[in-house]
Design an enzyme around this catalytic site. Structure first.
Site, PDB file in Angstrom:
ATOM      1  N   LYS A  45      14.725  -0.181   5.815  1.00 32.63           N
ATOM      2  CA  LYS A  45      14.354   0.286   4.470  1.00 32.63           C
ATOM      3  C   LYS A  45      14.783   1.695   4.069  1.00 32.63           C
ATOM      4  O   LYS A  45      15.380   2.332   3.237  1.00 32.63           O
ATOM      5  CB  LYS A  45      13.109  -0.152   4.079  1.00 32.63           C
ATOM      6  CG  LYS A  45      12.548   0.662   2.783  1.00 32.63           C
ATOM      7  CD  LYS A  45      13.184   0.243   1.547  1.00 32.63           C
ATOM      8  CE  LYS A  45      12.776   1.130   0.428  1.00 32.63           C
ATOM      9  NZ  LYS A  45      11.266   0.599  -0.034  1.00 32.63           N
ATOM     10  N   LYS A  58       9.640  10.336  -0.999  1.00 33.93           N
ATOM     11  CA  LYS A  58       8.873   9.820   0.104  1.00 33.93           C
ATOM     12  C   LYS A  58       9.655   9.202   1.237  1.00 33.93           C
ATOM     13  O   LYS A  58       9.697   9.418   2.216  1.00 33.93           O
ATOM     14  CB  LYS A  58       7.857   8.707  -0.479  1.00 33.93           C
ATOM     15  CG  LYS A  58       7.170   7.758   0.614  1.00 33.93           C
ATOM     16  CD  LYS A  58       6.278   6.687  -0.067  1.00 33.93           C
ATOM     17  CE  LYS A  58       5.962   5.654   1.048  1.00 33.93           C
ATOM     18  NZ  LYS A  58       5.301   4.552   0.266  1.00 33.93           N
ATOM     19  N   LEU A 101       0.895  -1.372   0.216  1.00 33.33           N
ATOM     20  CA  LEU A 101       0.082   0.016  -0.011  1.00 33.33           C
ATOM     21  C   LEU A 101       0.934   1.040   0.005  1.00 33.33           C
ATOM     22  O   LEU A 101       1.849   1.127   0.322  1.00 33.33           O
ATOM     23  CB  LEU A 101      -0.801   0.080   1.400  1.00 33.33           C
ATOM     24  CG  LEU A 101      -2.077  -1.073   1.269  1.00 33.33           C
ATOM     25  CD1 LEU A 101      -2.499  -1.256   2.690  1.00 33.33           C
ATOM     26  CD2 LEU A 101      -2.836  -0.970   0.322  1.00 33.33           C
TER      27      LEU A 101
END
Length: 305
Positions: free
Chosen positions: A169, A244, A65
């Site tokens: 990450k 992002k 998502l």
């Protein structure tokens, strides 16, 4: 083989779901996009009319998502109350650490095992099944998730407790974003100084300036291995996605009082690049921006940084 509900069939999720089918799993898939659902169905998935329908009766759920708010909403409002008690939950989205930990805690309160398992590798790796997964969660949950993730990737690494996958990450991608900016700066300066760019690559790729951004993902067309630079910076890892991840990293740094000046500088530069309308281009197109060719943007000088 397992029955899997897969939620989120975008650029990354579509290839991941297809690889689960190739590995012999029965995949029921859902996405808000009709086109994405059609592609998943063509790849062998069974389409569902809703997220809740996709996870009904399955043994494993995989989600991919856009952001933390979507993960919180989908799990909190649709999935946690719809899955069977022994269902394993795997969230492969890249989100903030706090959201990952909160959703895993909610799952645990219902007796459900869950891991956060963000990916590295981009669209090509998602399609090829060569992603790297960084996984956070309890040992038992990781052990259950590992064979499923192996069907979609080349490396599955247990990073630690809940949220550790997300932490790994965003820290990794902060490093990647900063080194790509530095690599692009180096090539732009080398060109201004009259160096042949292939010659500079031959030197730097074997010297102390070597990095993955230089050697494996060179931002200059026609230099080094084939990269998105050779395809007008199409495909690969979009500037908007790099931005992002950098925002997540800088936000996380603020939360733990860590100093990340290079990460913050990279965030500012990618924000400026995305503001030119180049959000869909590969993140190595930063070199165009620094050379003043991205959407006609003037050369950046020290007063802009």
């Amino acid at each position: 083989m397992s029955s899997i509900g897969f939620i989120g069939l975008g650029n990354m999720g579509g290839g991941m779901a297809a690889n689960l089918v190739k590995a012999g799993h029965a995949v029921t898939a859902f996405d808000l996009s009709e086109a994405a659902l059609a592609r998943a169905e063509a790849a062998g998935c069974t389409r569902a009319a809703s997220a809740a329908e996709a996870v009904k009766g399955v043994s494993i759920v995989v989600t991919m998502l856009p952001a933390g708010k979507h993960v919180r909403a989908v799990y909190g409002e649709q999935l946690l109350g719809a899955v069977a008690p022994d269902t394993l939950l795997i969230d492969c989205s890249t989100i903030d650490v706090a959201s990952a930990r909160a959703v895993i805690e909610q799952a645990g309160e219902r007796g459900l095992a869950m891991v956060d398992a963000p990916v590295s590798g981009g669209i090509a790796a998602a399609n090829a099944g060569t992603l790297t997964f960084m996984v956070g969660g309890e040992d038992a949950a990781f052990a259950r998730a590992e064979p499923i993730l192996q069907a979609m990737g080349k490396a599955v690494i247990h990073a630690g407790a809940a949220g550790a996958g997300q932490a790994a990450k965003i820290v990794n991608n902060m490093l990647l974003g900063a080194t790509m900016v530095a690599t692009c700066e180096a090539f732009a300066l080398a060109e201004k100084l009259g160096l042949d760019l292939q010659t500079f690559f031959d030197i730097s790729s074997k010297a102390s300036g070597q990095s993955w951004s230089m050697t494996s993902y060179c931002p200059v067309p026609g230099v080094g291995p084939d990269t998105p630079a050779d395809r007008d910076y199409e495909g690969g890892f979009a500037n908007a996605l790099m931005l992002k991840d950098l925002k997540l990293a800088v936000e996380a740094a603020h939360g733990v009082d860590a100093s990340v000046p290079m990460g913050a500088a990279a965030e500012s530069l990618y924000q400026a690049l995305v503001n030119t309308g180049a959000g869909g281009k590969d993140f190595s197109s930063m070199i165009r921006f620094l050379k003043g060719t991205a959407a006609g943007h003037p050369w950046l000088d020290r007063n802009h940084i």
